[in-house]
Design an enzyme around this catalytic site. Sequence first.
Site, PDB file in Angstrom:
ATOM      1  N   LYS A 205      44.898 -12.521  47.219  1.00 40.36           N
ATOM      2  CA  LYS A 205      43.554 -12.052  47.694  1.00 40.36           C
ATOM      3  C   LYS A 205      43.574 -11.906  49.046  1.00 40.36           C
ATOM      4  CE  LYS A 205      41.471 -14.415  43.520  1.00 40.36           C
ATOM      5  NZ  LYS A 205      41.286 -15.543  42.962  1.00 40.36           N
TER       6      LYS A 205
ATOM      7  N   ASP B  87      32.727 -13.670  42.785  1.00 43.75           N
ATOM      8  CA  ASP B  87      33.285 -14.136  41.611  1.00 43.75           C
ATOM      9  C   ASP B  87      32.239 -13.953  40.527  1.00 43.75           C
ATOM     10  OD1 ASP B  87      35.821 -14.682  41.536  1.00 43.75           O
ATOM     11  OD2 ASP B  87      35.564 -16.850  42.203  1.00 43.75           O
TER      12      ASP B  87
ATOM     13  N   GLN C 203      38.365 -21.207  44.614  1.00 47.51           N
ATOM     14  CA  GLN C 203      39.549 -20.973  43.695  1.00 47.51           C
ATOM     15  C   GLN C 203      39.550 -22.061  42.650  1.00 47.51           C
ATOM     16  OE1 GLN C 203      41.543 -18.298  43.806  1.00 47.51           O
ATOM     17  NE2 GLN C 203      42.480 -19.118  41.890  1.00 47.51           N
TER      18      GLN C 203
END
Length: 301
Positions: free
Chosen positions: A62, A129, A106
């Site tokens: 990422k 997200d 994460q």
Amino acid sequence: MTEVANPLQVARLLDGRALAAQIRSELTASICQRQAAGLPQPGLAVILVGDDPASQVYVQHKIRACAEIGVQSFCHRLPADTCQADLLALIRQLNADAVVHGILLQLPLPAGLDGRALLQEIAPHKDVDGFHPQNLGLLAAGLPDLRPCTPKGCMRLLDYAGVDCRGQQALVIGASAIVGRPMALELLRAEATVTIAHKATRDLPALVAQADILVVATGVPGLIKGEWIKPGAVVMDVGINRLADGRLVGDVDFAGASQRAAWISPVPGGVGPMTIACLLENTLQAIDQAVAHRPGTAAHR
């Protein structure tokens, strides 16, 4: 889309790498135009807690993707024994930081941390997200804003292949809040008839045999056998599993399913690259919302 070279394989590949590269190129051009106009550079904050090897790799991918397209990344690497209160304080700090337009926590988190509470603390307009209850609720209401990246990536792949979901029998295997449930909502928005299967589902092969569109996200390698697949179906394999011999495989028997499906996503190279591409896309979308949420604006009030 590129035809599959193997003559024994009937299905065409849903090439996530190719589409993700196209999306990244478009985002790079957009960011360059923004900077030429004197607009701020998009900023993405990534929070990584602990030393899970897979998470380390995903975060590195990422960060690299951010650098390639001109997104500024801020990586907060924290030890596994970080407490809930410290994580909440960091998220609140990032919520208030004007140079951070997107926040990514994460997953999975180390034992003892309440991931649900932490995700709810992220400001919805910075939730790139798409996991905040507000963003999931908007998707359920048919008013999507920041959409969960993996389901969004799956829909982009279906579009890319020219698959019309309307009226199709769609089966989503896996009911997580990260993939399965929002994937079902995405397919409903596309006017598919949707069934969700999970660990308590009976006679899974019979359900798979009826599915025109199959999305599998269970984390169980080879769970779906090739002979179960309906001839001509579209198969989206979200699973990514590392076997003892080091190979990466999905949740679907790729070789067997390829003999029956019309389209199939490979593992790796299918859904994975699209998840990151859609994360970057969401980050650019989030920066456009940032002005509306500054103190003193109507949206902020």
